[in-house]
Design an enzyme around this catalytic site. Structure first.
Site, short mmCIF file in Angstrom:
data_model
loop_
_atom_site.label_atom_id
_atom_site.label_comp_id
_atom_site.label_asym_id
_atom_site.label_seq_id
_atom_site.Cartn_x
_atom_site.Cartn_y
_atom_site.Cartn_z
N HIS A 242 94.56 75.39 0.01
CA HIS A 242 93.11 75.58 -0.06
C HIS A 242 92.42 74.32 0.45
O HIS A 242 92.77 73.22 0.05
CB HIS A 242 92.67 75.85 -1.51
CG HIS A 242 91.18 76.03 -1.62
ND1 HIS A 242 90.55 77.22 -1.33
CD2 HIS A 242 90.20 75.15 -1.92
CE1 HIS A 242 89.26 77.07 -1.46
NE2 HIS A 242 89.01 75.83 -1.83
N ASP B 232 83.81 84.72 -11.24
CA ASP B 232 83.43 83.64 -10.32
C ASP B 232 82.35 84.09 -9.34
O ASP B 232 81.46 83.30 -9.01
CB ASP B 232 84.66 83.13 -9.56
CG ASP B 232 84.27 82.01 -8.62
OD1 ASP B 232 83.78 80.98 -9.13
OD2 ASP B 232 84.41 82.17 -7.40
N ARG C 153 75.02 79.69 -9.46
CA ARG C 153 75.06 78.24 -9.20
C ARG C 153 74.32 77.90 -7.91
O ARG C 153 73.62 76.88 -7.83
CB ARG C 153 76.53 77.77 -9.09
CG ARG C 153 77.23 77.72 -10.44
CD ARG C 153 78.72 77.56 -10.27
NE ARG C 153 79.06 76.38 -9.53
CZ ARG C 153 80.18 76.22 -8.80
NH1 ARG C 153 81.06 77.20 -8.73
NH2 ARG C 153 80.41 75.10 -8.16
N SER D 126 86.13 77.11 -10.37
CA SER D 126 85.86 78.20 -9.43
C SER D 126 87.01 78.32 -8.43
O SER D 126 87.56 79.41 -8.21
CB SER D 126 84.53 77.90 -8.72
OG SER D 126 84.38 78.69 -7.58
N LYS E 187 90.58 81.31 -8.69
CA LYS E 187 90.99 82.25 -7.63
C LYS E 187 92.41 81.94 -7.16
O LYS E 187 93.21 82.84 -6.90
CB LYS E 187 90.00 82.17 -6.47
CG LYS E 187 88.65 82.79 -6.83
CD LYS E 187 87.58 82.54 -5.79
CE LYS E 187 87.07 81.13 -5.84
NZ LYS E 187 85.87 80.84 -5.11
#
Ligand code: URA
Length: 429
Positions: free
Chosen positions: A86, A165, A172, A187, A191
């Protein structure tokens, strides 16, 4: 159903600097997901978290509650280990495109659930959609089949992962609370943990084009996410990498696909190659396959074969001509010298204004739009020679793109005064 609380009491605990209990966190995430806690109440709680922070235990509980709001994937029936990557997002960050097929060709399956771009950073799916025929949406069954057959999948994250989320992130976004490290970490990791890979490497970007502008903040985010991943049973490491200047020499959808294909063919910009290999080594080590050298697999064409198979499996033609923008506009260097800076954020915003990105989720993107950089900091430039080429289907977009690039780069007289920027600042494990 978990224990009941009063939303105002939960907000009050955090407003007064206290720690939320595991039961309070579980309740507030569940109750917000099914709309028993109102958006204004969650907004107040998010702001209290931004201002007062969270302990490690609270962040872990918040992440677990988000994971439990959706489904968890299961790759245990595959005959290979799995590894995921990620990136916290940056300009010209096309690494997934070369990394996923490379790691797959090294014998580790890569289930890469990706998103579309919003704002100045491009989305991996938007880039891949510039390949004629390529489809982003896959069922979980089709994803498993492709992981078995090809070893790599880059596809749209289904709606089922970490359901809380999506609702929290939208809130947010409009309440000025995106920046809180506990909220970013939970967050992202909810995931990633729900996707359930064997190992995970995080590329935490630092600099003008990134969420985290300074190294200390980025390190804190990386340490928080690495702890969350390891505590949840996903072997997790992170690299802190430079995002003061864009990655590679292109920012834009089809332009970045072409650059990634160049890397898979054994060429491409040195920073993209270096980061692809560094992240591949982390993924292979996490999956217990550090006996394989990804540099060999890149050099001998196996990574390219894996890319072509991955694109074909999702309906794309890897040999098709990529879309090209209708118009170009060149910005030339005004003097001889060495490029001393090229601001990532400005290049990202320019690519966005040229049509490569979107302002609202439903906007279309131009496949051919973007920016080609002819030099990076540390490279010599010649007076009158090209510095940047802007690409767009609409000529009228060039003025707003050149506006943002005005002052976004600098040329020094002597090479000695320009240190080569460091690409990988640190590693967190
Ligand atoms: N990406 C995410 O998925 N969540 C954040 O909070 C920030 C970046």
């Amino acid at each position: 159903m978990s224990q009941q609380f009063d939303a105002v009491d939960v907000i009050g605990t955090k407003r007064d600097g206290g720690a939320l209990s595991t039961a309070q966190i579980r309740w507030v995430i569940e109750a917000f997901t099914d709309s028993r806690v109102a958006e204004e109440q969650m907004s107040a709680l998010l702001m209290a978290i931004l201002l007062n922070g969270m302990e490690r235990r609270e962040i872990a509980d918040w992440t677990t509650a988000m994971i439990d709001s959706g489904e968890r994937l299961d790759f245990s029936s595959l005959d290979r280990p799995t590894a995921d990557k990620h990136s916290t997002g940056g300009v010209g960050d096309k690494i997934t495109l070369s990394l996923a097929p490379l790691v797959a060709a090294c014998g580790v399956a890569v289930p890469q659930l990706s998103g579309r771009g919003l704002g100045h950073t491009g989305g991996t799916l938007d880039k891949l959609e510039s390949i004629p025929g390529w489809q982003a949406e896959l069922s979980n069954e089709a994803m498993m089949q492709q992981l078995n057959d090809v070893g790599a999948v880059v596809c749209a994250a289904g709606a089922g992962l970490a359901v809380a989320d999506k609702k929290l992130y939208s809130l947010r976004d409009v309440t000025g609370t995106v920046q809180a490290i506990p909220l970013i970490a939970s967050s992202i990791m909810s995931k990633k943990i729900a996707a359930n890979p064997g190992s995970l490497v995080l590329d935490v970007k630092v600099g003008s084009g990134a969420f985290m502008k300074d190294l200390d903040q980025a390190r804190e985010l990386a340490q928080t996410m690495v702890a969350l991943g390891n505590d949840a049973g996903v072997r997790t490491t992170a690299l802190l990498t430079n995002m003061d200047t864009p990655l590679g020499l292109t920012a834009g959808n089809a332009l970045e696909i072409q650059e990634s294909v160049d890397v898979l063919a054994g060429g491409g910009p040195s920073d993209v190659v270096e980061l692809t290999l560094a992240l591949a080594r982390e993924m292979l080590a996490g999956a217990g396959r550090d006996d394989v050298d990804p540099a060999d697999v890149l050099a001998d064409g196996r990574a390219m074969d894996s890319w072509k198979a991955m694109i074909r499996a999702q309906g794309g033609d890897p040999d098709a001509k990529l879309p090209v923008a209708a118009h170009t506009h060149v910005i030339n260097a005004p003097s001889d010298g060495t490029l001393s800076s090229l601001d990532a954020l400005a290049v990202g915003v320019a690519a966005w204004r040229l049509g490569a990105g979107r302002a609202r989720k439903e906007d279309p993107v131009q496949a051919g739009a973007g920016v080609v950089m002819h030099a990076k900091p540390g490279d010599e430039v010649k007076a009158g020679g090209p510095l940047l080429t802007l690409h767009s289907d609409d000529e009228e977009r060039f003025a707003r793109a050149t506006d943002i690039l005005d002052g976004a780069w600098a040329i020094a007289d002597s090479k000695e005064s320009v240190p080569k920027p460091e690409l990988i600042h640190d590693r967190v494990s």
